[in-house]
Design a protein around this motif. Structure first.
Motif, mmCIF file in Angstrom:
data_model
loop_
_atom_site.group_PDB
_atom_site.id
_atom_site.type_symbol
_atom_site.label_atom_id
_atom_site.label_comp_id
_atom_site.label_asym_id
_atom_site.label_seq_id
_atom_site.Cartn_x
_atom_site.Cartn_y
_atom_site.Cartn_z
ATOM 1 N N UNK A 159 -6.696 4.343 15.724
ATOM 2 C CA UNK A 159 -5.954 5.061 16.758
ATOM 3 C C UNK A 159 -6.715 6.358 16.993
ATOM 4 N N UNK A 160 -7.324 6.491 18.145
ATOM 5 C CA UNK A 160 -8.156 7.655 18.438
ATOM 6 C C UNK A 160 -9.309 7.705 17.456
ATOM 7 N N UNK A 161 -9.526 8.870 16.835
ATOM 8 C CA UNK A 161 -10.645 8.975 15.900
ATOM 9 C C UNK A 161 -10.272 8.516 14.488
ATOM 10 N N UNK A 162 -8.983 8.193 14.279
ATOM 11 C CA UNK A 162 -8.537 7.899 12.916
ATOM 12 C C UNK A 162 -8.531 6.397 12.652
ATOM 13 N N UNK A 163 -8.928 6.067 11.444
ATOM 14 C CA UNK A 163 -8.918 4.666 11.026
ATOM 15 C C UNK A 163 -7.667 4.428 10.169
ATOM 16 N N UNK A 164 -6.791 3.541 10.617
ATOM 17 C CA UNK A 164 -5.538 3.285 9.895
ATOM 18 C C UNK A 164 -5.648 2.009 9.074
ATOM 19 N N UNK A 165 -5.165 2.068 7.852
ATOM 20 C CA UNK A 165 -5.137 0.859 7.021
ATOM 21 C C UNK A 165 -3.708 0.588 6.590
ATOM 22 N N UNK A 183 0.880 8.172 5.438
ATOM 23 C CA UNK A 183 0.396 9.356 4.738
ATOM 24 C C UNK A 183 -0.426 10.206 5.701
ATOM 25 N N UNK A 184 -0.485 11.527 5.465
ATOM 26 C CA UNK A 184 -1.324 12.352 6.362
ATOM 27 C C UNK A 184 -2.782 11.911 6.289
ATOM 28 N N UNK A 185 -3.495 12.018 7.422
ATOM 29 C CA UNK A 185 -4.881 11.528 7.444
ATOM 30 C C UNK A 185 -5.766 12.258 6.437
ATOM 31 N N UNK A 186 -6.690 11.519 5.903
ATOM 32 C CA UNK A 186 -7.609 12.052 4.908
ATOM 33 C C UNK A 186 -8.965 12.180 5.589
ATOM 34 N N UNK A 187 -9.461 13.434 5.682
ATOM 35 C CA UNK A 187 -10.727 13.626 6.392
ATOM 36 C C UNK A 187 -11.878 13.429 5.434
ATOM 37 N N UNK A 220 -11.759 9.863 10.048
ATOM 38 C CA UNK A 220 -10.682 10.184 9.107
ATOM 39 C C UNK A 220 -9.896 8.910 8.820
ATOM 40 N N UNK A 221 -9.346 8.851 7.630
ATOM 41 C CA UNK A 221 -8.626 7.634 7.247
ATOM 42 C C UNK A 221 -7.162 7.948 6.999
ATOM 43 N N UNK A 222 -6.331 7.025 7.415
ATOM 44 C CA UNK A 222 -4.907 7.206 7.177
ATOM 45 C C UNK A 222 -4.326 5.900 6.617
ATOM 46 N N UNK A 223 -3.451 6.058 5.651
ATOM 47 C CA UNK A 223 -2.871 4.872 5.016
ATOM 48 C C UNK A 223 -1.426 4.688 5.470
ATOM 49 N N UNK A 224 -1.125 3.485 5.923
ATOM 50 C CA UNK A 224 0.263 3.138 6.237
ATOM 51 C C UNK A 224 0.738 2.185 5.148
ATOM 52 N N UNK A 225 1.580 2.673 4.240
ATOM 53 C CA UNK A 225 1.938 1.800 3.117
ATOM 54 C C UNK A 225 3.067 0.829 3.441
ATOM 55 N N UNK A 226 2.950 -0.345 2.862
ATOM 56 C CA UNK A 226 4.065 -1.303 2.844
ATOM 57 C C UNK A 226 4.498 -1.348 1.393
ATOM 58 N N UNK A 227 5.641 -0.799 1.089
ATOM 59 C CA UNK A 227 6.043 -0.680 -0.311
ATOM 60 C C UNK A 227 6.846 -1.897 -0.759
ATOM 61 N N UNK A 228 6.507 -2.356 -1.964
ATOM 62 C CA UNK A 228 7.246 -3.477 -2.548
ATOM 63 C C UNK A 228 8.544 -2.954 -3.143
ATOM 64 N N UNK A 229 9.643 -3.617 -2.890
ATOM 65 C CA UNK A 229 10.913 -3.174 -3.471
ATOM 66 C C UNK A 229 11.876 -4.344 -3.649
ATOM 67 N N UNK A 230 12.891 -4.100 -4.477
ATOM 68 C CA UNK A 230 13.941 -5.108 -4.665
ATOM 69 C C UNK A 230 14.957 -4.882 -3.560
ATOM 70 N N UNK A 231 15.175 -5.850 -2.736
ATOM 71 C CA UNK A 231 16.120 -5.594 -1.672
ATOM 72 C C UNK A 231 17.134 -6.703 -1.458
ATOM 73 N N UNK A 232 16.656 -7.930 -1.285
ATOM 74 C CA UNK A 232 17.551 -8.945 -0.744
ATOM 75 C C UNK A 232 18.382 -9.649 -1.800
#
Lengths: 201, 676
Positions: free
Chosen positions: B456-462, B514-518, B524-536
């Motif tokens: 997204x723009x100059x940032x690389x999202x994972x 998370x805020x982008x890491x330059x 710059x890199x930014x992490x979008x986490x998918x967190x594992x949790x007990x839910x259902x």
């Protein structure tokens, strides 16, 4: 379009399976099992052991001395069911012209006039008594390893879902009992006491 | 529910009822009269008597035939007559088990639902060695192999087995037991090949060690060719494995058994994958996984008396997998002690202690890393179970629990209570309530898996699937009941039903980015986490029926039917494939027939029907396998197996993440077996 085809396929399979199931059921119902095959199914160990004891009497020759009775006596120690089964099996049967008599043994004195003596797992019998019985020419049959080790003559030992006949030849010689060669072919023969003590079976 | 959708369960019920009454008709006759059995026995020759099977000699077998659980046993005869070449294929005959082949070397196998490549609620043991991976909570079926001729039996217990077997035996336990070395004496050579089975061979030899010892050693190798993709192209999912092993059994005294056994293997699997690693364009191609491993097991057991046994077992296992994107090495050391005895005449007590040490090493790859990279975990466990006989041989009550402590979720208590009623020696009625947990795996708590990358723009999202240190055990409370009727060895019928309530099932939810890491060089890199949790929360119920029937001395048939329904308690759309009903067939039927023909020919048929997997868009399929066997000599046998005769190819499962699924093609192979 693909979804439509997929649904059609599904329906065809469902419809064709139902009549198949019914047909199968009907076949299974009418294709009857012959009665004898039911009988050949599993038996209780006590039934098989009783059949073995009865069958074994045809393959042995007991020493003449001491066995003067006009009935052939099988004694059973410690298992009333086997005695009961033996009574059913030997009913009306004769061995060398003599009828069978099955006796449940309660005291050592009862053993003396037996021709064959079965000692069940549950019964404890001293090695000295076993040797004494052999000296009197009585065929002792048991169903444990220890029984043979202590001087018993024939063991009906459970081995991998089957019963194996094991003959302690040294004890048999002591009793003066000889066996038909047909039995020796089926049985496992332990020729010396050394083998027995090694407990290889 | 429409009439049409009911037709299948109705049909099955009809068959079962017909079989049932058909058999009762013929078996009731001699049941009344035990004297008839004696008359029959009396007329047998001494050789015939010596070859008769007695069913109640072995304590374990006795326990299985009137067990208070949903038990199914695959015998070595079933394996031989099925002409199988891998363990997963053998399991298709079991009611209540879902078996789907994902590609040429991967299977999704589970019991009572939750079927996935890593089906995490089914525990699998080979000779008492757990092959359930503590890293990803599941079983790698591509390395679970042994010489199939050496398997004595496979016991499958559906439903929780956690009280005896420990955590992760949530929906079932599969126990693969190999023969004793004493029963595999002499030589055995197998060789064969076909279109998918491109070549396989094995050799085994067994002999004696002194007076009271036996050994065997074997080596085997197979090479399997690729399956097909939906469009008919090659799926490049080959598989080959070389395997060698040994077993030694010593009986220093008639009451003591010592066993030492071990295996080593090495092989390769291939699969088609589609990845989008960090900062790179999509990768679509073949990935190779190198498989290396081995294990050694020692066991000591002592029969103290007819009702008392003691056993100590240890094993060490090493498993290594090395692919471009996933690398792992795990060492496991396990100690286990069990003691069973009779107390106060009415109590059969069994108790045990266990310890397991797991050391792993998970090097970072482009898309996968663990924090920490290497870890040592300890597992302590103790169990106690008491079977109380209320009315001798009629009514039993069993109470037991396992307590264990693991480094992920702490203490776990897994109790169960069972009641068994035997109105007569042919019938068993049982019911049980148990609790079992699926403990967190290493991946659940420590994993980081890059799922996708975009700019997204100059940032690389994972987007990263990320483990959660607070992830807790998934929990099951199961209510089960069953009925078994075994009037004769030639007919048996088993019905089991269950209601399962699951809590805290695993899912993943998107966390705040998370805020982008330059970094240098940019971007710059930014992490979008998918967190594992007990839910259902989920509940499920089902019915499993199986039966065997020996129509004649030369013809034996078996049938199994399972019906399963799962309900996920949520209104949202859920993307987790292993939850809910998306991955399980509602109806499954299997039918087997073994026929002995004149001139030592055999024809064995295996048909199974698997319902659709609705959310995966996998249509229902019926598969027909036929094996033709011929024993021209006593020690030589030839066989031809034709698999999947009804269609060219069919899918059984969907793509798993980045791994592309392939379709099961029609196949055949021939096999020659020579024993000496």
């Amino acid at each position: 379009m693909e979804l439509l085809n997929y649904k059609k396929r599904k329906r065809c399979r469902r419809l064709s399976i139902f009549p198949c199931c019914i047909c199968l059921g009907i076949i299974a119902y009418f294709f009857s099992i012959p009665q004898s095959c039911c009988l050949a199914a599993s038996f209780k160990p006590d039934q098989i052991k009783a059949a073995f004891i009865y069958n074994l009497t045809n393959f042995i020759t007991l020493p003449k001395a001491g066995h003067t009775k006009d009935t052939f006596i099988i004694g059973v120690i410690g298992n009333k069911d086997i005695a009961k089964n033996l009574r059913v099996i030997t009913k009306g049967e004769r061995i060398r012209g003599r009828p069978f008599y099955i006796k449940s043994i309660d005291s050592p004195a009862d053993m003396i006039d037996c021709h064959v003596l079965f000692v069940d797992t549950q019964a404890l019998i001293q090695p000295r008594l076993l040797k004494d019985l052999a000296d009197r020419g009585i065929l002792t049959i048991g169903d444990t390893d220890d029984f043979l080790k202590n001087g018993g003559i024939i063991g009906l030992l459970p081995r991998r879902h089957r019963i194996q006949i094991v003959i302690n030849m040294q004890a048999a010689r002591r009793a003066g009992i000889s066996f038909n060669s047909k039995l020796l072919k089926v049985a496992r023969v332990l020729w010396s006491q050394g083998h027995v003590e090694a407990g290889q079976w | 529910m429409s009439i049409r959708s009911l037709s299948l369960p109705l049909g099955i019920t009809a068959v079962v009822l017909c079989l049932f009454f058909g058999c009762c008709r013929y078996c009731s006759a001699d049941e009344k009269n035990p004297d008839e059995a004696l008359t029959y026995l009396k007329n047998l020759s001494i050789e015939q008597l010596a070859s008769l099977e007695i069913t109640t000699v072995s304590k374990t077998e006795e326990r299985l035939s009137d067990a208070d659980a949903a038990v199914f046993v695959i015998t070595s005869e079933d394996i031989r007559r099925g002409g199988f070449t891998s363990i997963p294929e053998i399991l298709r005959m079991v009611p209540g088990l879902q078996v789907a082949q994902i590609d040429g070397n991967k299977w999704a196998i589970s019991s009572r639902g939750f079927n996935a490549w890593f089906a995490d609620k089914l525990l699998v043991l080979i000779d008492g060695r757990s092959v359930y991976s503590p890293l990803f909570s599941g079983v790698y079926w591509d390395i679970q192999d042994t010489l199939l001729d050496d398997i004595d039996r496979i016991e499958i217990i559906r439903g929780p087995g956690a009280t005896l077997w420990g955590a992760n035996a949530v929906n079932g336990v599969i126990n693969i037991i190999t023969k004793r070395a004493k029963d595999t004496q002499g030589g055995l050579v197998n060789a064969g090949g076909g279109n998918i089975e491109q070549g396989f061979g094995s050799i085994r030899y067994g002999g004696k060690i002194g007076e009271n010892g036996w050994y065997r050693a074997f080596a085997k190798y197979f090479n399997r060719g690729p399956f097909k993709l939906r469009n008919g192209h090659d799926a490049h999912d080959d598989w080959d494995l070389g395997h060698a092993g040994f077993r030694m059994d010593l009986e220093p005294s008639p009451k003591t058994d010592l066993t030492l056994q071990g295996d080593i293997y090495t092989g390769k699997t291939y699969e088609l994958v589609q990845f989008s690693p960090l900062g790179r364009s999509n990768f679509y191609g073949t990935q190779k996984t190198d498989l290396v491993g081995g294990n050694i097991i020692g066991r000591w057991s002592k029969r103290i008396s007819s009702s008392s046994n003691m056993r100590f077992q240890w094993y060490y296992d090493r498993t290594e997998r090395d692919a471009n994107y996933v690398k792992e090495a795990v060492d496991t050391l396990d100690l286990d002690f069990q003691h069973s005895f009779q107390a106060f005449k009415r109590n059969n007590v069994i108790w045990g202690l266990g310890y397991r040490l797991i050391h792993d090493n998970l090097p970072q790859t482009e898309i996968f890393y663990f924090r920490p990279k290497s870890r040592i975990d300890n597992l302590f466990s103790a169990f106690f179970q008491d079977q109380i006989s209320i009315i001798q041989d009629k009514l039993d009550f069993t109470l037991g629990t396992k307590v264990e402590h693991n480094d992920y979720s702490g203490f776990e208590i897994q109790p169960s209570t069972r009641i068994r009623y035997k109105p007569d020696q042919h019938q068993t009625l049982w019911a049980a309530v148990s609790r079992a947990v699926r403990t967190p795996s290493r991946a659940d708590q420590d994993m980081n898996l890059i799922l996708s990358t975009f700019k997204t723009g100059p940032t690389l999202n994972s987007v990263i699937l990320r483990g959660n240190k607070d992830f807790d055990s998934e929990e099951l409370v199961a209510y089960e009941a069953g009925y078994r009727y075994v009037p004769q060895r030639r007919f048996s019928c088993d019905i089991a039903t269950f209601y399962n309530v699951y809590r805290g099932l695993r899912t993943s939810r998107q966390g705040s980015p998370e805020p982008p890491l330059f970094t240098l060089p940019p971007p710059a890199r930014r992490i979008i986490p998918l967190n594992i949790l007990n839910q259902y929360h989920e509940d499920g119920y089902g019915l499993e029926i199986s039966g065997t029937l020996e129509l004649a001395e030369w013809w034996k048939m078996s049938m199994a039917y399972s019906w399963l329904k799962l309900r996920l308690h949520t209104d949202q759309k859920v993307f987790d494939m292993e939850l809910g009903e998306g991955n399980i067939p509602r109806n499954q039927i299997s039918f087997r027939s073994y026929m002995d023909l004149p001139a030592n020919f055999q024809i064995d048929t295996f048909v199974f029907y698997v319902d659709e997997l609705p959310e995966m868009h996998i249509p229902a399929y019926t598969r027909l396998d036929i094996r033709l066997g011929w024993n021209p000599l006593k020690n030589l046998s030839l066989s031809l197996k034709l698999q999947n005769l009804l269609d060219n190819q069919h899918p059984e499962y969907k793509d798993v993440g980045s791994f592309i699924a392939s379709e099961v093609p029609r196949s055949f192979y021939g096999k020659i077996t020579w024993s000496f």
